[in-house]
Scaffold this motif. Structure first.
Motif, mmCIF file in Angstrom:
data_model
loop_
_atom_site.group_PDB
_atom_site.id
_atom_site.type_symbol
_atom_site.label_atom_id
_atom_site.label_comp_id
_atom_site.label_asym_id
_atom_site.label_seq_id
_atom_site.Cartn_x
_atom_site.Cartn_y
_atom_site.Cartn_z
ATOM 1 N N PRO A 104 77.863 66.080 29.948
ATOM 2 C CA PRO A 104 76.647 65.334 30.076
ATOM 3 C C PRO A 104 76.372 64.081 29.210
ATOM 4 O O PRO A 104 76.648 64.583 27.809
ATOM 5 N N PRO A 105 75.779 62.912 29.194
ATOM 6 C CA PRO A 105 75.568 62.134 28.418
ATOM 7 C C PRO A 105 74.553 62.444 27.281
ATOM 8 O O PRO A 105 74.364 62.068 26.439
ATOM 9 N N ALA A 106 73.399 63.429 27.889
ATOM 10 C CA ALA A 106 72.415 63.786 27.028
ATOM 11 C C ALA A 106 72.296 65.297 27.398
ATOM 12 O O ALA A 106 71.601 65.946 28.132
ATOM 13 N N PRO A 107 73.367 66.277 26.833
ATOM 14 C CA PRO A 107 73.293 67.539 27.052
ATOM 15 C C PRO A 107 72.056 68.314 26.467
ATOM 16 O O PRO A 107 71.596 67.914 25.358
ATOM 17 N N THR A 108 72.057 69.436 27.148
ATOM 18 C CA THR A 108 70.865 70.134 26.685
ATOM 19 C C THR A 108 71.253 71.014 25.302
ATOM 20 O O THR A 108 72.311 71.083 25.008
ATOM 21 N N PRO A 109 70.302 71.668 24.664
ATOM 22 C CA PRO A 109 71.004 72.383 23.403
ATOM 23 C C PRO A 109 71.883 73.656 23.905
ATOM 24 O O PRO A 109 72.785 73.852 23.330
ATOM 25 N N SER A 110 71.619 74.239 25.112
ATOM 26 C CA SER A 110 72.341 75.235 25.607
ATOM 27 C C SER A 110 73.707 74.604 25.915
ATOM 28 O O SER A 110 74.756 75.400 25.747
#
Length: 191
Positions: A104-110
């Motif tokens: 993802p371009p903006a991955p979640t902390p998980s």
């Protein structure tokens, strides 16, 4: 992970350039291996750490010298054989760069945690133990950068270039990693 070649051998690795594979306390003379054969931690040749050419020369007595065998030996193993270090390396880099391209371009902390965990486990489970230890050392020096697709893609490109430098191969312009692995070349050759 120096998965593209077998020239790298840590000082803890048994010598594989004609030196003994180790002794077992028996009266057997130590077995000699051709240059380029990397030994596993058990002292036996490591197929996934060794190039096909070196492996074939190690087992040449079991191969029949035919024109097709000679051609095959100089290129790569037949497709239905276990992968050698070059085949494994090319496939590995393709997988890892493809993961970077779909990250993802903006991955979640998980997602960031999952990627870091995957890379740690991957480096421990990699079939070529020499390559695995080399990649683990790289990750200790340069933590996996998982904050974005671009960050991870560039980190991975630099890791790949580090291996290429060690192997005397050309490096890749990391500014073009996404074009190579995600969008395709601007000239439309991938369309």
């Amino acid at each position: 992970m120096a998965a593209d070649s077998t020239e790298h051998q840590p000082s803890s690795a048994p010598a594989a350039d004609g030196a003994a594979a180790g002794t077992t306390g028996t009266a057997e003379p130590p077995k000699k291996f051709p240059k380029g054969v990397v030994l596993g931690k058990d002292g036996k040749p490591c197929r996934s750490c060794t190039s096909f050419a070196a492996w074939a020369s190690q087992t040449k007595s079991s191969l029949k010298a035919t024109p097709s065998t000679t051609t095959t030996l100089s290129q790569s193993p037949p497709r239905d054989c276990p992968p050698d270090v070059e085949t494994l390396g090319r496939s590995t880099w393709t997988l890892l760069h493809s993961i970077a391209a779909t990250y993802p371009p903006a991955p979640t902390p998980s997602e960031q945690s999952d990627l870091r965990s995957f890379m740690r486990l991957f480096s421990r489970l990699y079939p070529c133990w020499v390559c695995a230890e080399d990649f683990q050392a790289y990750m200790r020096k340069r933590d996996v950068r998982a904050g974005s697709r671009d960050e991870f893609g560039n980190w991975l490109c630099e890791a790949h270039n580090e291996v290429n430098r060690k192997l005397g191969k050309p490096t890749f312009d990391c500014a073009k990693w996404e074009e190579r692995w995600r969008t395709g070349w601007r000239d439309g050759s991938c369309d």
